[in-house]
Design a protein around this motif. Structure first.
Motif, PDB file in Angstrom:
ATOM      1  N   GLN A  11       0.829  -1.208   0.000  1.00 17.64           N
ATOM      2  CA  GLN A  11       0.000   0.000   0.000  1.00 17.64           C
ATOM      3  C   GLN A  11       0.859   1.251   0.000  1.00 17.64           C
ATOM      4  N   GLU A  12       1.928   1.240   0.786  1.00 15.16           N
ATOM      5  CA  GLU A  12       2.828   2.390   0.807  1.00 15.16           C
ATOM      6  C   GLU A  12       3.462   2.596  -0.563  1.00 15.16           C
ATOM      7  N   ALA A  13       3.938   1.522  -1.160  1.00 12.02           N
ATOM      8  CA  ALA A  13       4.571   1.619  -2.477  1.00 12.02           C
ATOM      9  C   ALA A  13       3.566   2.090  -3.529  1.00 12.02           C
ATOM     10  N   ALA A  14       2.334   1.645  -3.425  1.00 15.21           N
ATOM     11  CA  ALA A  14       1.305   2.001  -4.405  1.00 15.21           C
ATOM     12  C   ALA A  14       0.951   3.485  -4.378  1.00 15.21           C
ATOM     13  N   GLN A  15       1.173   4.136  -3.255  1.00 19.37           N
ATOM     14  CA  GLN A  15       0.858   5.563  -3.150  1.00 19.37           C
ATOM     15  C   GLN A  15       1.830   6.419  -3.950  1.00 19.37           C
ATOM     16  N   HIS A  16       2.954   5.871  -4.325  1.00 17.13           N
ATOM     17  CA  HIS A  16       3.970   6.600  -5.089  1.00 17.13           C
ATOM     18  C   HIS A  16       3.823   6.194  -6.559  1.00 17.13           C
ATOM     19  N   ASN A  17       2.858   6.803  -7.244  1.00 21.84           N
ATOM     20  CA  ASN A  17       2.497   6.351  -8.587  1.00 21.84           C
ATOM     21  C   ASN A  17       2.380   7.476  -9.611  1.00 21.84           C
ATOM     22  N   THR A  18       3.159   8.522  -9.418  1.00 22.77           N
ATOM     23  CA  THR A  18       3.136   9.644 -10.350  1.00 22.77           C
ATOM     24  C   THR A  18       4.515   9.799 -10.991  1.00 22.77           C
ATOM     25  N   PRO A  19       4.608  10.513 -12.107  1.00 24.88           N
ATOM     26  CA  PRO A  19       5.926  10.724 -12.726  1.00 24.88           C
ATOM     27  C   PRO A  19       6.919  11.445 -11.801  1.00 24.88           C
ATOM     28  N   GLN A  20       6.424  12.228 -10.879  1.00 24.01           N
ATOM     29  CA  GLN A  20       7.300  12.946  -9.959  1.00 24.01           C
ATOM     30  C   GLN A  20       7.719  12.071  -8.775  1.00 24.01           C
ATOM     31  N   ASP A  21       6.945  11.048  -8.471  1.00 28.18           N
ATOM     32  CA  ASP A  21       7.183  10.209  -7.301  1.00 28.18           C
ATOM     33  C   ASP A  21       6.734   8.789  -7.631  1.00 28.18           C
ATOM     34  N   CYS A  22       7.648   7.981  -8.139  1.00 27.38           N
ATOM     35  CA  CYS A  22       7.279   6.662  -8.655  1.00 27.38           C
ATOM     36  C   CYS A  22       8.117   5.566  -8.005  1.00 27.38           C
ATOM     37  N   TRP A  23       7.421   4.633  -7.325  1.00 26.98           N
ATOM     38  CA  TRP A  23       8.073   3.468  -6.737  1.00 26.98           C
ATOM     39  C   TRP A  23       7.551   2.220  -7.428  1.00 26.98           C
ATOM     40  N   ILE A  24       8.426   1.246  -7.590  1.00 26.31           N
ATOM     41  CA  ILE A  24       8.013  -0.052  -8.124  1.00 26.31           C
ATOM     42  C   ILE A  24       8.541  -1.160  -7.208  1.00 26.31           C
ATOM     43  N   VAL A  25       7.897  -2.316  -7.279  1.00 24.99           N
ATOM     44  CA  VAL A  25       8.293  -3.475  -6.475  1.00 24.99           C
ATOM     45  C   VAL A  25       8.671  -4.602  -7.427  1.00 24.99           C
ATOM     46  N   THR A  51       3.072   0.364 -11.168  1.00 28.87           N
ATOM     47  CA  THR A  51       3.029   0.817  -9.780  1.00 28.87           C
ATOM     48  C   THR A  51       1.812   0.225  -9.086  1.00 28.87           C
ATOM     49  N   GLY A  52       1.942  -0.005  -7.797  1.00 26.59           N
ATOM     50  CA  GLY A  52       0.823  -0.522  -7.019  1.00 26.59           C
ATOM     51  C   GLY A  52       0.663  -2.023  -7.060  1.00 26.59           C
ATOM     52  N   LYS A  53       1.589  -2.708  -7.725  1.00 27.04           N
ATOM     53  CA  LYS A  53       1.540  -4.165  -7.773  1.00 27.04           C
ATOM     54  C   LYS A  53       2.964  -4.684  -7.900  1.00 27.04           C
ATOM     55  N   ASP A  54       3.122  -5.980  -7.799  1.00 21.88           N
ATOM     56  CA  ASP A  54       4.435  -6.586  -7.968  1.00 21.88           C
ATOM     57  C   ASP A  54       4.768  -6.583  -9.460  1.00 21.88           C
ATOM     58  N   ALA A  55       5.839  -5.886  -9.835  1.00 24.19           N
ATOM     59  CA  ALA A  55       6.204  -5.727 -11.245  1.00 24.19           C
ATOM     60  C   ALA A  55       7.255  -6.737 -11.696  1.00 24.19           C
ATOM     61  N   THR A  56       7.481  -7.787 -10.922  1.00 27.82           N
ATOM     62  CA  THR A  56       8.524  -8.763 -11.238  1.00 27.82           C
ATOM     63  C   THR A  56       8.304  -9.403 -12.602  1.00 27.82           C
ATOM     64  N   ASP A  57       7.095  -9.867 -12.866  1.00 27.48           N
ATOM     65  CA  ASP A  57       6.825 -10.546 -14.144  1.00 27.48           C
ATOM     66  C   ASP A  57       7.059  -9.619 -15.328  1.00 27.48           C
ATOM     67  N   GLU A  58       6.578  -8.385 -15.227  1.00 25.70           N
ATOM     68  CA  GLU A  58       6.763  -7.425 -16.316  1.00 25.70           C
ATOM     69  C   GLU A  58       8.243  -7.142 -16.534  1.00 25.70           C
ATOM     70  N   PHE A  59       9.003  -6.998 -15.434  1.00 27.59           N
ATOM     71  CA  PHE A  59      10.428  -6.725 -15.530  1.00 27.59           C
ATOM     72  C   PHE A  59      11.159  -7.892 -16.198  1.00 27.59           C
ATOM     73  N   GLU A  60      10.832  -9.104 -15.781  1.00 27.33           N
ATOM     74  CA  GLU A  60      11.487 -10.288 -16.354  1.00 27.33           C
ATOM     75  C   GLU A  60      11.088 -10.501 -17.811  1.00 27.33           C
ATOM     76  N   ASP A  61       9.818 -10.277 -18.130  1.00 26.43           N
ATOM     77  CA  ASP A  61       9.338 -10.471 -19.496  1.00 26.43           C
ATOM     78  C   ASP A  61       9.993  -9.506 -20.487  1.00 26.43           C
ATOM     79  N   ALA A  62      10.443  -8.360 -20.004  1.00 22.60           N
ATOM     80  CA  ALA A  62      11.057  -7.358 -20.881  1.00 22.60           C
ATOM     81  C   ALA A  62      12.484  -7.746 -21.272  1.00 22.60           C
ATOM     82  N   GLY A  63      13.050  -8.728 -20.593  1.00 22.77           N
ATOM     83  CA  GLY A  63      14.393  -9.188 -20.954  1.00 22.77           C
ATOM     84  C   GLY A  63      15.472  -8.157 -20.677  1.00 22.77           C
ATOM     85  N   HIS A  64      15.479  -7.585 -19.497  1.00 25.87           N
ATOM     86  CA  HIS A  64      16.465  -6.562 -19.155  1.00 25.87           C
ATOM     87  C   HIS A  64      17.884  -7.149 -19.102  1.00 25.87           C
TER      88      HIS A  64
END
Length: 133
Positions: A11-25, A51-64
């Motif tokens: 919930q704390e991480a999800a509150q930071h969801n703007t271009p000026q203040d963006c957190w990801i998990v 933002t607001g969710k676990d972004a692990t799958d999206e990060f891995e799928d992008a092939g970083h």
């Protein structure tokens, strides 16, 4: 002396969801990537959508690349507090499902007369048709 890692809830991480203040998990770690959004090769909207969710799958799928993973670590601010795991989406969806079920029951109760009337009219027409023969 060991360094204490700050713990954040989803919930704390999800509150930071703007271009000026963006957190990801990602992988249970919380990253403040607000300063990197404009530089991200895939565009800021790709990160903002996670933002607001676990972004692990999206990060891995992008092939970083390995260098992208190293760069990500520079934005590390803490870890996800797994002891306070409450997933609001599940509560919301179960509430929506209960609402939909109740609406369906109400609709069924209200519209039972239509199929009964159609069947009744069909039986009467069939009876009259057979009687004339």
């Amino acid at each position: 002396m060991p360094t204490l890692t700050k713990l954040y809830t989803m919930q704390e991480a999800a509150q930071h969801n703007t271009p000026q203040d963006c957190w990801i998990v990602i992988d249970g770690k919380v990253y403040d990537v607000g300063s990197y959004l404009e530089e991200h090769p895939g565009g800021d909207d790709v990160i903002l959508a996670t933002t607001g969710k676990d972004a692990t799958d999206e990060f891995e799928d992008a092939g970083h690349s390995e260098s992208a993973r190293e760069l990500l670590e520079t934005f590390f601010i803490g870890e996800l507090d797994l002891s306070a795991t409450v997933i609001p989406e599940l509560e919301i969806s179960s509430k929506k499902q209960a609402d939909c079920t109740q609406k369906l029951k109400d609709l069924t109760k209200q519209n039972w007369a239509i199929p009964v009337a159609v069947i009744g009219v069909s039986v009467v027409i069939g009876f009259l048709y057979l009687r004339k023969k």
